[in-house]
Design a protein around this motif. Structure first.
Motif, short mmCIF file in Angstrom:
data_model
loop_
_atom_site.label_atom_id
_atom_site.label_comp_id
_atom_site.label_asym_id
_atom_site.label_seq_id
_atom_site.Cartn_x
_atom_site.Cartn_y
_atom_site.Cartn_z
N LEU A 149 0.83 -1.20 0.00
CA LEU A 149 0.00 0.00 0.00
C LEU A 149 0.86 1.25 0.00
N VAL A 150 0.52 2.24 -0.81
CA VAL A 150 1.11 3.58 -0.80
C VAL A 150 2.54 3.58 -1.30
N ASP A 165 0.43 6.53 -8.36
CA ASP A 165 1.71 6.53 -9.07
C ASP A 165 2.55 7.63 -8.43
N ASN A 166 3.53 7.24 -7.64
CA ASN A 166 4.26 8.21 -6.83
C ASN A 166 5.11 9.17 -7.65
N GLN A 167 5.70 8.69 -8.73
CA GLN A 167 6.47 9.61 -9.57
C GLN A 167 5.55 10.63 -10.22
N LEU A 201 10.27 3.53 -0.34
CA LEU A 201 10.54 3.72 -1.76
C LEU A 201 9.55 4.70 -2.38
N GLY A 202 8.31 4.69 -1.93
CA GLY A 202 7.30 5.58 -2.50
C GLY A 202 7.67 7.04 -2.34
N GLU A 203 8.24 7.41 -1.20
CA GLU A 203 8.62 8.81 -0.99
C GLU A 203 9.82 9.18 -1.86
N ILE A 256 6.27 15.72 1.37
CA ILE A 256 5.98 14.39 0.83
C ILE A 256 5.47 13.45 1.92
N GLY A 257 6.01 13.60 3.14
CA GLY A 257 5.76 12.57 4.14
C GLY A 257 5.01 12.99 5.38
#
Length: 348
Positions: A149-150, A165-167, A201-203, A256-257
């Motif tokens: 997730l996320v 889609d994080n990018q 990795l998502g961040e 971002i976080g």
């Protein structure tokens, strides 16, 4: 020749005679195209009804495992619980394992305990760590589907990824900021990117997308990155305050976080009012900060839709329904004070 349903049931469902059904099933002439279509549709309907009837009494136990600030993990948990009624006749029970901070080994230990205890599926938000990757492989070997997730963990046998889609999200933030901090007024200024932890990795993907897009759209701006506040206010505040004091060129914020209450407090303490402040997720803190005008816009995705998709994937993974879903990243929504959902606006 045998069929999945009795001819009389097909005839009743389609509203035609037994002889017509027999001619259609044997592909004989003398039946109109529309009637053939109705017979085949009746067979599909009967198959679906039979499947749904077989699901009554089916129960799944799924586990939600997250390392995240409580404001976000509680929002995910609530979104997941809100979707359970829509999954009937399959009954799902959720076991939550939520923590604001945890080591990779501690999360891997939780996964190992669930694997030994038994689970119908795991929804996992966790950092990239060798012990976690190894445990995902062990869960796959035990036929326990793990959905990330996320933040994704690619190159593991996780069953699917559910989230934005994080990018693309990072690129969207750059697009917004380049519009607010245009040249020549902001030439030589900087954007502070606040990350909870590079362990996720998502961040990291969001930052990569942001830096790439900002370099293309606003080369007059520089980027400063700040990490490891874990999205927790008490850790984020000191890091941001120190950065603001040592970098007077900062005029934009991309969070971002999380930890945005702390970022807002640090900005106020330092007497700084950024040209733009972009954040992620419409949690309680961000709703208030957006309404107050502290945050300019929030990049949001529908947690309820994500959780419904995740549950449907787990139902299919447990072979209660045939595979039908193509998983795609969630679309990014840009929320501002003027288009915030009415039920979240102040005073409603």
């Amino acid at each position: 020749m045998s069929y999945a349903h009795p001819l009389k049931d097909i005839a009743r469902q389609a509203g035609v005679g037994l002889a017509t059904v027999d001619r259609v099933l044997h592909d004989r002439a003398g039946v109109r195209t529309a009637t053939r279509r109705r017979v085949h549709q009746a067979i599909e309907e009967l198959s679906r009804q039979t499947l749904e009837a077989s699901l009554h009494g089916s129960r799944l136990v799924i586990d939600l495992v997250m390392e995240a600030p409580n404001r976000f993990s509680s929002a995910v948990h609530a979104a997941l619980e809100s979707q359970l009624a829509a999954l009937m006749p399959v009954a799902m029970r959720v076991r939550a394992h939520l923590g604001e901070t945890a080591t990779g080994e501690e999360i891997a230990s939780i996964l190992a305990r669930l694997r030994r205890r038994g689970s119908n599926g795991v929804l996992l938000k966790a950092p990239d760590h060798p012990a976690i990757r190894a445990e995902i492989r062990a869960c796959a070997d035990a036929r326990i589907p793990v959905l990330t997730l996320v933040t994704d963990l690619p190159d593991t046998p996780r069953h699917a990824y559910v989230g934005m889609d994080n990018q693309a999200a990072g690129a969207t933030a750059a697009w917004l900021i380049s519009g607010w901090m245009h040249a020549p007024i902001h030439t030589g200024k900087a954007v502070l990117v606040v990350i909870s932890s590079y362990r996720f990795l998502g961040e990291e993907e969001r930052e990569v997308g942001f830096r790439r897009a900002l370099a293309e759209r606003a080369p007059h701006l520089s980027v400063l990155s700040l990490g490891e506040g874990r999205g927790l206010d008490w850790q984020t505040y000191d890091l941001v305050e120190h950065c603001l004091k040592t970098h007077p060129e900062i005029e934009g914020i991309y969070s971002i976080g999380g930890g945005n209450r702390a970022i807002a407090k640090a900005l106020e303490r330092c007497g700084r009012q950024p040209a733009v402040f972009i954040a992620h997720d419409l949690d309680r803190d961000n709703q208030a900060l957006l309404t107050e005008g502290t945050i300019t816009a929030v990049l949001h995705h529908d947690l309820g839709a994500d959780m419904l998709q995740a549950c449907q994937i787990l139902i299919e993974a447990n072979r209660l329904r045939p595979p039908s879903l193509l998983t795609r990243p969630s679309p990014v929504q840009i929320i501002t004070p003027v288009n915030m959902p009415p039920n979240l606006r102040k005073g409603t």
